[in-house]
Design a protein around this motif. Structure first.
Motif, PDB file in Angstrom:
ATOM      1  N   SER A  68     -20.869  12.331 -14.765  1.00 49.64           N
ATOM      2  CA  SER A  68     -19.790  12.326 -15.753  1.00 49.64           C
ATOM      3  C   SER A  68     -18.837  11.144 -15.580  1.00 49.64           C
ATOM      4  N   VAL A  69     -19.037  10.345 -14.511  1.00 53.19           N
ATOM      5  CA  VAL A  69     -18.193   9.164 -14.289  1.00 53.19           C
ATOM      6  C   VAL A  69     -18.861   7.963 -14.969  1.00 53.19           C
ATOM      7  N   PRO A  70     -18.256   7.403 -16.018  1.00 57.31           N
ATOM      8  CA  PRO A  70     -18.904   6.322 -16.784  1.00 57.31           C
ATOM      9  C   PRO A  70     -19.347   5.137 -15.931  1.00 57.31           C
ATOM     10  N   ILE A  71     -18.569   4.770 -14.929  1.00 54.68           N
ATOM     11  CA  ILE A  71     -18.870   3.592 -14.117  1.00 54.68           C
ATOM     12  C   ILE A  71     -20.194   3.736 -13.369  1.00 54.68           C
ATOM     13  N   LEU A  72     -20.637   4.992 -13.171  1.00 51.43           N
ATOM     14  CA  LEU A  72     -21.835   5.246 -12.369  1.00 51.43           C
ATOM     15  C   LEU A  72     -23.091   5.446 -13.215  1.00 51.43           C
ATOM     16  N   GLN A  73     -23.003   5.128 -14.490  1.00 50.76           N
ATOM     17  CA  GLN A  73     -24.170   5.255 -15.353  1.00 50.76           C
ATOM     18  C   GLN A  73     -25.279   4.280 -14.956  1.00 50.76           C
ATOM     19  N   ASN A  74     -24.916   3.214 -14.239  1.00 48.79           N
ATOM     20  CA  ASN A  74     -25.917   2.224 -13.788  1.00 48.79           C
ATOM     21  C   ASN A  74     -26.844   2.783 -12.716  1.00 48.79           C
ATOM     22  N   LEU A  75     -26.396   3.798 -11.984  1.00 46.15           N
ATOM     23  CA  LEU A  75     -27.183   4.323 -10.880  1.00 46.15           C
ATOM     24  C   LEU A  75     -28.368   5.130 -11.399  1.00 46.15           C
ATOM     25  N   ASP A  76     -29.509   4.996 -10.712  1.00 41.04           N
ATOM     26  CA  ASP A  76     -30.635   5.858 -11.068  1.00 41.04           C
ATOM     27  C   ASP A  76     -30.456   7.203 -10.362  1.00 41.04           C
ATOM     28  N   ARG A  77     -31.358   8.128 -10.627  1.00 36.41           N
ATOM     29  CA  ARG A  77     -31.175   9.478 -10.109  1.00 36.41           C
ATOM     30  C   ARG A  77     -31.205   9.498  -8.579  1.00 36.41           C
ATOM     31  N   TYR A  78     -32.084   8.708  -7.981  1.00 28.51           N
ATOM     32  CA  TYR A  78     -32.168   8.683  -6.518  1.00 28.51           C
ATOM     33  C   TYR A  78     -30.871   8.142  -5.911  1.00 28.51           C
ATOM     34  N   GLU A  79     -30.333   7.074  -6.491  1.00 25.01           N
ATOM     35  CA  GLU A  79     -29.083   6.507  -5.986  1.00 25.01           C
ATOM     36  C   GLU A  79     -27.930   7.494  -6.138  1.00 25.01           C
ATOM     37  N   ARG A  80     -27.903   8.197  -7.270  1.00 19.27           N
ATOM     38  CA  ARG A  80     -26.842   9.174  -7.500  1.00 19.27           C
ATOM     39  C   ARG A  80     -26.973  10.338  -6.518  1.00 19.27           C
ATOM     40  N   MET A  81     -28.185  10.753  -6.227  1.00 20.46           N
ATOM     41  CA  MET A  81     -28.426  11.845  -5.290  1.00 20.46           C
ATOM     42  C   MET A  81     -27.997  11.441  -3.871  1.00 20.46           C
ATOM     43  N   THR A  82     -28.315  10.204  -3.487  1.00 20.07           N
ATOM     44  CA  THR A  82     -27.919   9.702  -2.172  1.00 20.07           C
ATOM     45  C   THR A  82     -26.407   9.631  -2.050  1.00 20.07           C
ATOM     46  N   LEU A  83     -25.764   9.185  -3.121  1.00 19.76           N
ATOM     47  CA  LEU A  83     -24.307   9.113  -3.134  1.00 19.76           C
ATOM     48  C   LEU A  83     -23.704  10.512  -3.035  1.00 19.76           C
ATOM     49  N   ALA A  84     -24.284  11.471  -3.729  1.00 21.68           N
ATOM     50  CA  ALA A  84     -23.785  12.850  -3.687  1.00 21.68           C
ATOM     51  C   ALA A  84     -23.830  13.405  -2.278  1.00 21.68           C
ATOM     52  N   ASP A  85     -24.895  13.073  -1.521  1.00 20.55           N
ATOM     53  CA  ASP A  85     -25.024  13.564  -0.152  1.00 20.55           C
ATOM     54  C   ASP A  85     -23.962  12.976   0.771  1.00 20.55           C
ATOM     55  N   ALA A  86     -23.444  11.792   0.428  1.00 15.70           N
ATOM     56  CA  ALA A  86     -22.469  11.117   1.295  1.00 15.70           C
ATOM     57  C   ALA A  86     -21.034  11.544   1.022  1.00 15.70           C
ATOM     58  N   LEU A  87     -20.799  12.228  -0.085  1.00 13.17           N
ATOM     59  CA  LEU A  87     -19.440  12.619  -0.446  1.00 13.17           C
ATOM     60  C   LEU A  87     -18.952  13.802   0.389  1.00 13.17           C
ATOM     61  N   VAL A  88     -17.663  13.782   0.690  1.00 11.82           N
ATOM     62  CA  VAL A  88     -17.032  14.856   1.461  1.00 11.82           C
ATOM     63  C   VAL A  88     -15.859  15.401   0.652  1.00 11.82           C
TER      64      VAL A  88
END
Length: 366
Positions: free
Chosen positions: A240-260
């Motif tokens: 839902s964050v417009p700036i992150l539309q460039n990321l593919d699903r794998y990159e978004r999933m990896t980023l999600a795992d790193a969030l706290v």
């Protein structure tokens, strides 16, 4: 023509791209040859690998994580290979609020909560889930020479050490060798539960001691399922964050795992102007107020943001102290990405963030 992408290609190209961005080689072709040659050598088996338990200490001296890592006969650690066994699928596990509770004294709960919170495996859990972990654990007393887990057996429990010294033993070419020792702290046994694989080492008590154990079912339902839910929740947030539309699903999933996840109460400062940048924040729920200090020391409100926005990236991009303060308006929940992960995971979005930050700076100056 139907082309099938080979398994592992995405990971391979991603790791190579990260290495290029970090090293910035003068000759990309020579660097690629050297990189993939080393990668190939790292994949070649070195005799018979064995798994031992490794603890890394943080600056405070507390154990940062406990994990099994393969070690070759030469003593060098290699990357753990994926286990091709049946795994627990949290998506297929139906919700059930009937959790096991083993009674404990207040002193035991307090001590165990502190110990559990220092284990990397549990650091991403919400307070409610940490409490469920503590509830599900039961006490086990051991005597010198007692085998806690046996190499080759099926995994039944995950263990957290309360007291005692424990040897880790592995069968190497038919000979049992000591490969590690726990001394009154640490945890073990999670690998067999996570990947449905046999125990990769034996753990035997050297002294009398006390362990806290959690059974396989509780471990999977609380730890693995919570990790799955967290990833899914943050994937939805990032989408839902417009700036992150460039990321593919794998990159978004990896980023999600790193969030706290972090929670702030009304009026609490999330970041302060002049502080060194520690990371970037995504607003998960609530409203934030952004202020900037004027020469006379008063703070002027320059903006308000709500869910599905981010802040804190400007100081990271420019490698400068924070240029503004951010306060919570009411209760605010944010997803935090630490500085070390920022460029590695958000590389495809940095240039867009830079352009946005320039527009933001111009609007503030006007």
């Amino acid at each position: 023509m139907n082309l099938e992408i080979p398994d592992g290609l995405g990971d391979l190209l991603r790791d190579f791209t990260v290495a290029v961005l970090k090293e910035r080689p003068g000759d990309l072709y020579d660097f690629a040859v050297d990189y993939f040659t080393k990668a190939r050598e790292a994949r070649r088996p070195k005799d018979v690998p064995m798994y031992i338990i490794v603890e890394d200490d943080d600056e405070a001296g507390e154990p940062d994580r406990t994990a099994f890592k393969p070690k070759t006969s030469s003593g060098r650690y290699a990357r753990r290979q994926s286990v091709s066994a049946e795994r627990y699928n949290p998506e297929e596990d139906e919700d059930d609020d009937d959790f096991i509770i083993h009674p404990k004294t207040d002193e035991q709960r307090e001590r165990l909560t502190k110990t559990v919170s220092s284990i990397l495996l549990f650091r991403s859990l919400e307070p409610e889930q940490t409490s469920q972990v503590v509830d599900a654990m039961f006490e086990r007393k051991v005597v010198p020479g007692e085998t806690v887990i046996q190499q080759g057996d099926d995994g039944d429990n995950f263990y957290v050490i309360d007291t005692g010294v424990y040897d880790v033993l592995a069968d190497v070419k038919g000979e049992e060798k000591k490969v590690h020792q726990f001394d009154n702290r640490g945890s073990f046994g999670e690998l067999a539960l996570m990947y449905n694989m046999p125990r990769s080492a034996t753990v035997r008590a050297v002294t009398e001691g006390t362990l806290w154990a959690m059974d396989r079912s509780s471990f999977r339902r609380i730890v693995l399922k919570s990790a799955f839910k967290k990833r899914k929740k943050y994937e939805d947030l990032l989408e839902s964050v417009p700036i992150l539309q460039n990321l593919d699903r794998y990159e978004r999933m990896t980023l999600a795992d790193a969030l706290v996840s972090r929670v702030y109460q009304d009026g609490e400062a999330i970041i302060k102007q002049g502080d060194d940048p520690d990371g970037v924040y995504f607003v998960e729920d609530g409203t934030i107020r952004i202020t900037m200090a004027s020469p006379d020391g008063t703070e002027k409100e320059i903006g308000v943001k709500t869910t599905c926005t981010y802040f804190g990236e400007l100081a990271l991009i420019e490698n400068k102290p924070r240029t503004a303060s951010v306060y919570a308006v009411g209760r605010v929940k944010v997803a935090f990405l630490e500085r070390d992960c920022f460029e590695r995971l958000l590389g495809p979005c940095v240039e867009i963030m830079k352009r946005n930050s320039q527009n933001y700076t111009m609007s503030v100056s006007n």
